[in-house]
Design a protein around this motif. Sequence first.
Motif, PDB file in Angstrom:
ATOM      1  N   TYR A 138       0.831  -1.203   0.000  1.00 24.64           N
ATOM      2  CA  TYR A 138       0.000   0.000   0.000  1.00 24.64           C
ATOM      3  C   TYR A 138       0.867   1.255   0.000  1.00 24.64           C
ATOM      4  N   VAL A 139       1.950   1.218   0.772  1.00 25.30           N
ATOM      5  CA  VAL A 139       2.889   2.348   0.783  1.00 25.30           C
ATOM      6  C   VAL A 139       3.474   2.550  -0.611  1.00 25.30           C
ATOM      7  N   PHE A 140       3.842   1.444  -1.249  1.00 27.29           N
ATOM      8  CA  PHE A 140       4.372   1.491  -2.612  1.00 27.29           C
ATOM      9  C   PHE A 140       3.345   2.088  -3.573  1.00 27.29           C
ATOM     10  N   LEU A 141       2.083   1.669  -3.440  1.00 28.22           N
ATOM     11  CA  LEU A 141       1.032   2.196  -4.307  1.00 28.22           C
ATOM     12  C   LEU A 141       0.833   3.690  -4.093  1.00 28.22           C
ATOM     13  N   CYS A 142       0.945   4.141  -2.841  1.00 28.22           N
ATOM     14  CA  CYS A 142       0.829   5.576  -2.549  1.00 28.22           C
ATOM     15  C   CYS A 142       1.937   6.364  -3.248  1.00 28.22           C
ATOM     16  N   LEU A 143       3.160   5.827  -3.218  1.00 33.55           N
ATOM     17  CA  LEU A 143       4.286   6.487  -3.881  1.00 33.55           C
ATOM     18  C   LEU A 143       4.084   6.512  -5.397  1.00 33.55           C
ATOM     19  N   VAL A 144       3.627   5.375  -5.942  1.00 35.65           N
ATOM     20  CA  VAL A 144       3.371   5.292  -7.384  1.00 35.65           C
ATOM     21  C   VAL A 144       2.314   6.307  -7.789  1.00 35.65           C
ATOM     22  N   TYR A 145       1.261   6.400  -6.984  1.00 34.15           N
ATOM     23  CA  TYR A 145       0.186   7.346  -7.299  1.00 34.15           C
ATOM     24  C   TYR A 145       0.685   8.788  -7.244  1.00 34.15           C
ATOM     25  N   ALA A 146       1.488   9.100  -6.235  1.00 38.15           N
ATOM     26  CA  ALA A 146       2.017  10.461  -6.100  1.00 38.15           C
ATOM     27  C   ALA A 146       2.877  10.832  -7.307  1.00 38.15           C
ATOM     28  N   VAL A 147       3.739   9.909  -7.730  1.00 38.77           N
ATOM     29  CA  VAL A 147       4.584  10.157  -8.905  1.00 38.77           C
ATOM     30  C   VAL A 147       3.726  10.293 -10.162  1.00 38.77           C
ATOM     31  N   SER A 148       2.681   9.471 -10.276  1.00 44.60           N
ATOM     32  CA  SER A 148       1.778   9.534 -11.429  1.00 44.60           C
ATOM     33  C   SER A 148       1.096  10.888 -11.520  1.00 44.60           C
ATOM     34  N   VAL A 149       0.594  11.370 -10.377  1.00 44.26           N
ATOM     35  CA  VAL A 149      -0.099  12.665 -10.356  1.00 44.26           C
ATOM     36  C   VAL A 149       0.866  13.790 -10.729  1.00 44.26           C
ATOM     37  N   LEU A 150       2.037  13.798 -10.099  1.00 44.61           N
ATOM     38  CA  LEU A 150       3.017  14.857 -10.363  1.00 44.61           C
ATOM     39  C   LEU A 150       3.517  14.798 -11.808  1.00 44.61           C
ATOM     40  N   GLY A 151       3.842  13.587 -12.270  1.00 41.59           N
ATOM     41  CA  GLY A 151       4.395  13.426 -13.616  1.00 41.59           C
ATOM     42  C   GLY A 151       3.418  13.820 -14.704  1.00 41.59           C
ATOM     43  N   ASN A 152       2.186  13.334 -14.616  1.00 38.63           N
ATOM     44  CA  ASN A 152       1.198  13.632 -15.652  1.00 38.63           C
ATOM     45  C   ASN A 152       0.731  15.084 -15.594  1.00 38.63           C
ATOM     46  N   THR A 153       0.635  15.646 -14.390  1.00 41.52           N
ATOM     47  CA  THR A 153       0.305  17.060 -14.265  1.00 41.52           C
ATOM     48  C   THR A 153       1.406  17.923 -14.874  1.00 41.52           C
ATOM     49  N   PHE A 154       2.651  17.519 -14.657  1.00 42.55           N
ATOM     50  CA  PHE A 154       3.798  18.242 -15.220  1.00 42.55           C
ATOM     51  C   PHE A 154       3.767  18.202 -16.746  1.00 42.55           C
ATOM     52  N   VAL A 155       3.487  17.022 -17.323  1.00 41.16           N
ATOM     53  CA  VAL A 155       3.409  16.898 -18.786  1.00 41.16           C
ATOM     54  C   VAL A 155       2.318  17.810 -19.341  1.00 41.16           C
ATOM     55  N   MET A 156       1.150  17.800 -18.709  1.00 42.11           N
ATOM     56  CA  MET A 156       0.054  18.654 -19.172  1.00 42.11           C
ATOM     57  C   MET A 156       0.417  20.135 -19.064  1.00 42.11           C
ATOM     58  N   PHE A 157       1.108  20.509 -17.973  1.00 45.41           N
ATOM     59  CA  PHE A 157       1.506  21.905 -17.769  1.00 45.41           C
ATOM     60  C   PHE A 157       2.493  22.349 -18.848  1.00 45.41           C
ATOM     61  N   VAL A 158       3.494  21.526 -19.138  1.00 51.67           N
ATOM     62  CA  VAL A 158       4.504  21.876 -20.146  1.00 51.67           C
ATOM     63  C   VAL A 158       3.863  22.056 -21.515  1.00 51.67           C
ATOM     64  N   ILE A 159       2.995  21.114 -21.891  1.00 56.27           N
ATOM     65  CA  ILE A 159       2.335  21.198 -23.207  1.00 56.27           C
ATOM     66  C   ILE A 159       1.431  22.423 -23.271  1.00 56.27           C
ATOM     67  N   TYR A 160       0.696  22.681 -22.203  1.00 61.80           N
ATOM     68  CA  TYR A 160      -0.216  23.832 -22.177  1.00 61.80           C
ATOM     69  C   TYR A 160       0.551  25.150 -22.228  1.00 61.80           C
ATOM     70  N   SER A 161       1.708  25.208 -21.578  1.00 61.49           N
ATOM     71  CA  SER A 161       2.459  26.458 -21.453  1.00 61.49           C
ATOM     72  C   SER A 161       3.241  26.817 -22.710  1.00 61.49           C
TER      73      SER A 161
END
Length: 323
Positions: free
Chosen positions: A34-57
Amino acid sequence: MSPLNSTFFNATIVHPEYFFITGLSGIPHTKYYYVFLCLVYAVSVLGNTFVMFVIYSDHCLHSPKYIAVFNLAVSDLCASTALVPPLIDTFLFKSQLISYEACLSNMFFVFWFLFMQSFTLTVMSYDRCVAICFPLRYNEIVTNKSMLVITIIFWIIAGLAVLTLVLFVNTLSFCKSTVINSYFCDHGPTYRLACNDNTPSDVLSWTLPALMLWLPLLFITGTYICIARALLKIATASERLKAMKTCTAHLILVGVYYFPVCIIYGAIGSFVHHNVRIINTSLAMVLPPMLNPIIYSLKTEEFTESIKKQYRRRKIQIIVMNK
Protein backbone atom coordinates in the motif's frame (compact mmCIF):
# COMPACT_ATOMS: atom_id res chain seq x y z
CA MET A 1 -31.23 -6.47 -0.32
CA SER A 2 -33.47 -4.14 -2.34
CA PRO A 3 -35.70 -5.76 -4.99
CA LEU A 4 -36.26 -3.94 -8.29
CA ASN A 5 -38.94 -4.88 -10.82
CA SER A 6 -37.57 -5.66 -14.26
CA THR A 7 -39.87 -5.90 -17.26
CA PHE A 8 -36.91 -7.05 -19.33
CA PHE A 9 -36.56 -10.33 -17.45
CA ASN A 10 -40.16 -10.36 -16.18
CA ALA A 11 -38.72 -11.21 -12.77
CA THR A 12 -37.58 -9.53 -9.59
CA ILE A 13 -34.00 -8.28 -9.69
CA VAL A 14 -32.25 -8.21 -6.31
CA HIS A 15 -29.47 -5.68 -5.84
CA PRO A 16 -27.38 -5.85 -2.67
CA GLU A 17 -26.93 -2.77 -0.54
CA TYR A 18 -23.18 -3.43 -0.34
CA PHE A 19 -20.43 -5.53 -1.90
CA PHE A 20 -17.45 -6.80 0.08
CA ILE A 21 -14.01 -6.38 -1.60
CA THR A 22 -11.53 -9.08 -0.53
CA GLY A 23 -8.82 -9.05 -3.23
CA LEU A 24 -5.73 -8.09 -1.21
CA SER A 25 -6.84 -9.12 2.28
CA GLY A 26 -5.36 -12.62 2.02
CA ILE A 27 -1.93 -11.48 0.83
CA PRO A 28 0.77 -11.19 3.55
CA HIS A 29 2.70 -7.94 4.22
CA THR A 30 0.30 -5.91 2.10
CA LYS A 31 0.89 -2.73 4.13
CA TYR A 32 4.25 -2.36 2.38
CA TYR A 33 2.47 -2.75 -0.94
CA TYR A 34 0.00 0.00 0.00
CA VAL A 35 2.89 2.35 0.78
CA PHE A 36 4.37 1.49 -2.61
CA LEU A 37 1.03 2.20 -4.31
CA CYS A 38 0.83 5.58 -2.55
CA LEU A 39 4.29 6.49 -3.88
CA VAL A 40 3.37 5.29 -7.38
CA TYR A 41 0.19 7.35 -7.30
CA ALA A 42 2.02 10.46 -6.10
CA VAL A 43 4.58 10.16 -8.91
CA SER A 44 1.78 9.53 -11.43
CA VAL A 45 -0.10 12.67 -10.36
CA LEU A 46 3.02 14.86 -10.36
CA GLY A 47 4.39 13.43 -13.62
CA ASN A 48 1.20 13.63 -15.65
CA THR A 49 0.30 17.06 -14.27
CA PHE A 50 3.80 18.24 -15.22
CA VAL A 51 3.41 16.90 -18.79
CA MET A 52 0.05 18.65 -19.17
CA PHE A 53 1.51 21.90 -17.77
CA VAL A 54 4.50 21.88 -20.15
CA ILE A 55 2.34 21.20 -23.21
CA TYR A 56 -0.22 23.83 -22.18
CA SER A 57 2.46 26.46 -21.45
CA ASP A 58 4.51 26.05 -24.66
CA HIS A 59 2.68 27.17 -27.81
CA CYS A 60 5.27 25.32 -29.89
CA LEU A 61 3.81 22.08 -28.51
CA HIS A 62 0.24 22.95 -29.51
CA SER A 63 0.38 20.44 -32.36
CA PRO A 64 -1.54 17.22 -33.21
CA LYS A 65 1.22 15.03 -31.80
CA TYR A 66 1.14 16.76 -28.41
CA ILE A 67 -2.64 16.86 -28.30
CA ALA A 68 -2.40 13.05 -28.22
CA VAL A 69 0.34 13.19 -25.57
CA PHE A 70 -1.76 15.60 -23.47
CA ASN A 71 -4.73 13.26 -23.79
CA LEU A 72 -2.58 10.30 -22.66
CA ALA A 73 -1.53 12.27 -19.58
CA VAL A 74 -5.19 13.06 -18.82
CA SER A 75 -6.30 9.42 -19.19
CA ASP A 76 -3.30 8.22 -17.12
CA LEU A 77 -4.06 10.69 -14.34
CA CYS A 78 -7.76 9.78 -14.33
CA ALA A 79 -7.03 6.03 -14.43
CA SER A 80 -4.71 6.27 -11.41
CA THR A 81 -7.22 8.41 -9.51
CA ALA A 82 -10.10 6.05 -10.28
CA LEU A 83 -8.16 3.04 -8.99
CA VAL A 84 -5.54 3.83 -6.35
CA PRO A 85 -7.31 6.11 -3.78
CA PRO A 86 -10.37 3.79 -3.51
CA LEU A 87 -8.01 0.80 -3.26
CA ILE A 88 -6.03 2.42 -0.44
CA ASP A 89 -9.25 3.39 1.33
CA THR A 90 -10.64 -0.13 0.92
CA PHE A 91 -7.71 -2.07 2.36
CA LEU A 92 -5.47 0.26 4.35
CA PHE A 93 -8.40 1.78 6.27
CA LYS A 94 -10.36 -1.48 6.39
CA SER A 95 -13.44 -0.11 4.63
CA GLN A 96 -13.95 -3.13 2.41
CA LEU A 97 -17.70 -2.60 2.16
CA ILE A 98 -18.68 -0.61 -0.92
CA SER A 99 -22.22 0.39 -1.81
CA TYR A 100 -23.83 -1.10 -4.89
CA GLU A 101 -23.99 2.25 -6.72
CA ALA A 102 -20.39 3.14 -5.79
CA CYS A 103 -19.24 -0.26 -7.03
CA LEU A 104 -20.81 0.25 -10.45
CA SER A 105 -19.35 3.77 -10.62
CA ASN A 106 -15.91 2.44 -9.76
CA MET A 107 -16.23 -0.24 -12.45
CA PHE A 108 -17.29 2.33 -15.04
CA PHE A 109 -14.50 4.84 -14.46
CA VAL A 110 -11.67 2.29 -14.10
CA PHE A 111 -12.52 0.57 -17.38
CA TRP A 112 -13.32 3.82 -19.20
CA PHE A 113 -9.88 5.28 -18.51
CA LEU A 114 -8.17 1.92 -19.08
CA PHE A 115 -9.66 1.69 -22.56
CA MET A 116 -8.84 5.34 -23.26
CA GLN A 117 -5.18 4.65 -22.58
CA SER A 118 -5.30 1.99 -25.29
CA PHE A 119 -7.14 4.28 -27.72
CA THR A 120 -4.71 7.15 -27.11
CA LEU A 121 -1.73 4.93 -27.91
CA THR A 122 -3.58 4.05 -31.13
CA VAL A 123 -4.02 7.72 -32.01
CA MET A 124 -0.32 8.34 -31.34
CA SER A 125 0.67 5.47 -33.65
CA TYR A 126 -1.59 6.92 -36.37
CA ASP A 127 0.15 10.28 -35.97
CA ARG A 128 3.63 8.73 -36.29
CA CYS A 129 2.57 6.59 -39.26
CA VAL A 130 1.30 9.59 -41.24
CA ALA A 131 4.36 11.67 -40.27
CA ILE A 132 6.81 9.05 -41.59
CA CYS A 133 4.86 7.49 -44.46
CA PHE A 134 3.37 10.74 -45.83
CA PRO A 135 5.69 13.52 -44.59
CA LEU A 136 4.73 16.01 -47.33
CA ARG A 137 1.01 15.63 -46.61
CA TYR A 138 1.26 15.38 -42.81
CA ASN A 139 0.12 18.96 -42.11
CA GLU A 140 -2.77 18.47 -44.50
CA ILE A 141 -3.94 15.09 -43.11
CA VAL A 142 -3.26 15.51 -39.38
CA THR A 143 -4.45 18.86 -38.03
CA ASN A 144 -5.24 20.04 -34.52
CA LYS A 145 -8.94 19.95 -35.37
CA SER A 146 -8.87 16.40 -36.78
CA MET A 147 -6.84 15.17 -33.78
CA LEU A 148 -9.32 16.74 -31.35
CA VAL A 149 -12.27 15.20 -33.22
CA ILE A 150 -10.66 11.73 -33.23
CA THR A 151 -9.85 12.02 -29.53
CA ILE A 152 -13.39 13.10 -28.59
CA ILE A 153 -14.89 10.27 -30.68
CA PHE A 154 -12.69 7.73 -28.86
CA TRP A 155 -13.74 9.13 -25.46
CA ILE A 156 -17.39 8.72 -26.47
CA ILE A 157 -16.89 5.20 -27.88
CA ALA A 158 -15.03 4.01 -24.78
CA GLY A 159 -17.60 5.61 -22.48
CA LEU A 160 -20.59 4.07 -24.29
CA ALA A 161 -18.91 0.65 -24.39
CA VAL A 162 -18.22 0.64 -20.65
CA LEU A 163 -21.67 2.07 -19.92
CA THR A 164 -23.16 -0.92 -21.77
CA LEU A 165 -20.99 -3.20 -19.63
CA VAL A 166 -22.24 -1.59 -16.40
CA LEU A 167 -25.90 -1.52 -17.50
CA PHE A 168 -25.87 -5.27 -18.14
CA VAL A 169 -24.40 -5.83 -14.67
CA ASN A 170 -27.26 -3.73 -13.33
CA THR A 171 -29.77 -6.22 -14.80
CA LEU A 172 -28.27 -9.05 -12.74
CA SER A 173 -29.70 -10.38 -9.49
CA PHE A 174 -27.32 -10.92 -6.56
CA CYS A 175 -29.16 -13.20 -4.18
CA LYS A 176 -26.19 -15.28 -2.99
CA SER A 177 -22.64 -14.10 -2.28
CA THR A 178 -21.72 -10.41 -2.44
CA VAL A 179 -17.98 -10.97 -1.94
CA ILE A 180 -15.91 -9.64 -4.88
CA ASN A 181 -12.58 -11.45 -5.05
CA SER A 182 -10.62 -8.56 -6.52
CA TYR A 183 -8.99 -5.30 -5.44
CA PHE A 184 -11.71 -3.12 -7.03
CA CYS A 185 -15.18 -3.65 -8.48
CA ASP A 186 -13.83 -5.70 -11.36
CA HIS A 187 -16.35 -6.76 -13.99
CA GLY A 188 -15.56 -10.49 -14.11
CA PRO A 189 -15.61 -11.26 -10.36
CA THR A 190 -18.76 -9.13 -10.01
CA TYR A 191 -21.02 -10.51 -12.74
CA ARG A 192 -20.10 -14.11 -11.87
CA LEU A 193 -21.78 -13.60 -8.47
CA ALA A 194 -25.18 -13.27 -10.17
CA CYS A 195 -27.81 -15.97 -9.64
CA ASN A 196 -29.76 -15.24 -12.83
CA ASP A 197 -28.64 -15.50 -16.47
CA ASN A 198 -25.36 -13.60 -16.91
CA THR A 199 -24.75 -14.60 -20.54
CA PRO A 200 -24.75 -11.00 -21.92
CA SER A 201 -22.16 -9.95 -19.33
CA ASP A 202 -20.12 -13.07 -20.06
CA VAL A 203 -20.10 -12.26 -23.79
CA LEU A 204 -19.09 -8.66 -23.10
CA SER A 205 -16.27 -9.83 -20.81
CA TRP A 206 -14.36 -11.16 -23.83
CA THR A 207 -15.73 -9.06 -26.71
CA LEU A 208 -14.98 -5.66 -25.14
CA PRO A 209 -11.30 -6.44 -24.36
CA ALA A 210 -11.00 -7.72 -27.93
CA LEU A 211 -12.43 -4.48 -29.33
CA MET A 212 -10.86 -2.05 -26.85
CA LEU A 213 -7.45 -3.66 -26.27
CA TRP A 214 -6.53 -6.21 -28.94
CA LEU A 215 -7.98 -4.39 -31.96
CA PRO A 216 -6.00 -1.22 -31.11
CA LEU A 217 -2.88 -3.36 -30.63
CA LEU A 218 -3.47 -4.89 -34.06
CA PHE A 219 -3.82 -1.40 -35.55
CA ILE A 220 -0.62 -0.23 -33.82
CA THR A 221 1.23 -3.27 -35.17
CA GLY A 222 -0.08 -2.49 -38.67
CA THR A 223 1.08 1.13 -38.46
CA TYR A 224 4.59 0.06 -37.48
CA ILE A 225 4.73 -2.40 -40.37
CA CYS A 226 3.92 0.55 -42.64
CA ILE A 227 6.54 2.67 -40.85
CA ALA A 228 9.18 -0.07 -41.26
CA ARG A 229 8.46 -0.31 -44.99
CA ALA A 230 8.68 3.48 -45.32
CA LEU A 231 12.00 3.57 -43.43
CA LEU A 232 13.51 0.99 -45.79
CA LYS A 233 12.88 3.39 -48.68
CA ILE A 234 14.84 6.22 -47.00
CA ALA A 235 18.23 6.52 -48.65
CA THR A 236 20.67 7.17 -45.80
CA ALA A 237 21.05 5.38 -42.48
CA SER A 238 21.21 8.68 -40.58
CA GLU A 239 17.83 9.78 -41.97
CA ARG A 240 16.32 6.39 -41.07
CA LEU A 241 17.68 6.68 -37.54
CA LYS A 242 16.35 10.24 -37.17
CA ALA A 243 12.89 9.16 -38.34
CA MET A 244 12.92 6.12 -36.07
CA LYS A 245 13.86 8.23 -33.03
CA THR A 246 10.52 10.00 -33.30
CA CYS A 247 8.84 6.63 -32.60
CA THR A 248 11.06 5.46 -29.74
CA ALA A 249 9.03 6.97 -26.92
CA HIS A 250 5.76 5.68 -28.34
CA LEU A 251 7.11 2.15 -28.81
CA ILE A 252 8.25 2.07 -25.18
CA LEU A 253 4.83 3.35 -24.03
CA VAL A 254 3.11 0.60 -26.03
CA GLY A 255 5.42 -2.02 -24.50
CA VAL A 256 4.85 -0.72 -20.95
CA TYR A 257 1.08 -0.82 -21.43
CA TYR A 258 0.60 -4.02 -23.42
CA PHE A 259 3.30 -6.36 -22.10
CA PRO A 260 1.68 -6.81 -18.64
CA VAL A 261 -1.79 -7.00 -20.25
CA CYS A 262 -0.63 -9.77 -22.59
CA ILE A 263 0.78 -11.74 -19.65
CA ILE A 264 -2.37 -11.31 -17.55
CA TYR A 265 -4.82 -12.22 -20.29
CA GLY A 266 -2.54 -14.69 -22.04
CA ALA A 267 -1.77 -18.33 -21.34
CA ILE A 268 0.78 -17.55 -18.61
CA GLY A 269 -1.77 -15.68 -16.50
CA SER A 270 -4.04 -18.70 -16.08
CA PHE A 271 -1.31 -20.77 -14.40
CA VAL A 272 -0.15 -18.34 -11.71
CA HIS A 273 -1.43 -18.28 -8.13
CA HIS A 274 -4.50 -16.12 -7.51
CA ASN A 275 -2.61 -13.72 -5.19
CA VAL A 276 0.21 -13.32 -7.70
CA ARG A 277 -2.33 -12.64 -10.43
CA ILE A 278 -4.00 -9.91 -8.34
CA ILE A 279 -0.65 -8.24 -7.60
CA ASN A 280 0.39 -8.44 -11.27
CA THR A 281 -2.96 -7.06 -12.43
CA SER A 282 -2.82 -4.12 -10.02
CA LEU A 283 0.78 -3.34 -11.01
CA ALA A 284 -0.17 -3.49 -14.70
CA MET A 285 -2.82 -0.85 -14.07
CA VAL A 286 -0.85 1.55 -11.84
CA LEU A 287 2.70 1.44 -13.28
CA PRO A 288 2.07 2.69 -16.87
CA PRO A 289 0.51 5.99 -15.68
CA MET A 290 3.61 6.53 -13.52
CA LEU A 291 6.16 5.54 -16.18
CA ASN A 292 4.58 7.24 -19.22
CA PRO A 293 5.48 10.86 -18.30
CA ILE A 294 8.99 9.80 -17.27
CA ILE A 295 9.54 7.94 -20.54
CA TYR A 296 8.18 10.78 -22.65
CA SER A 297 10.21 13.40 -20.82
CA LEU A 298 13.45 11.46 -21.27
CA LYS A 299 12.93 10.05 -24.75
CA THR A 300 11.42 12.99 -26.65
CA GLU A 301 13.99 15.63 -27.63
CA GLU A 302 11.37 18.25 -28.53
CA PHE A 303 9.66 17.87 -25.16
CA THR A 304 12.98 17.97 -23.29
CA GLU A 305 13.99 21.16 -25.11
CA SER A 306 10.65 22.72 -24.17
CA ILE A 307 11.27 21.91 -20.48
CA LYS A 308 14.75 23.50 -20.66
CA LYS A 309 13.39 26.56 -22.46
CA GLN A 310 10.63 27.10 -19.90
CA TYR A 311 13.10 26.57 -17.04
CA ARG A 312 15.49 29.19 -18.47
CA ARG A 313 12.60 31.61 -19.02
CA ARG A 314 11.37 31.30 -15.42
CA LYS A 315 14.93 31.57 -14.09
CA ILE A 316 15.37 34.86 -15.95
CA GLN A 317 12.02 36.09 -14.60
CA ILE A 318 13.09 35.30 -11.03
CA ILE A 319 16.43 37.14 -11.52
CA VAL A 320 14.65 40.18 -12.94
CA MET A 321 12.13 40.22 -10.07
CA ASN A 322 14.91 40.02 -7.47
CA LYS A 323 16.79 43.00 -8.90
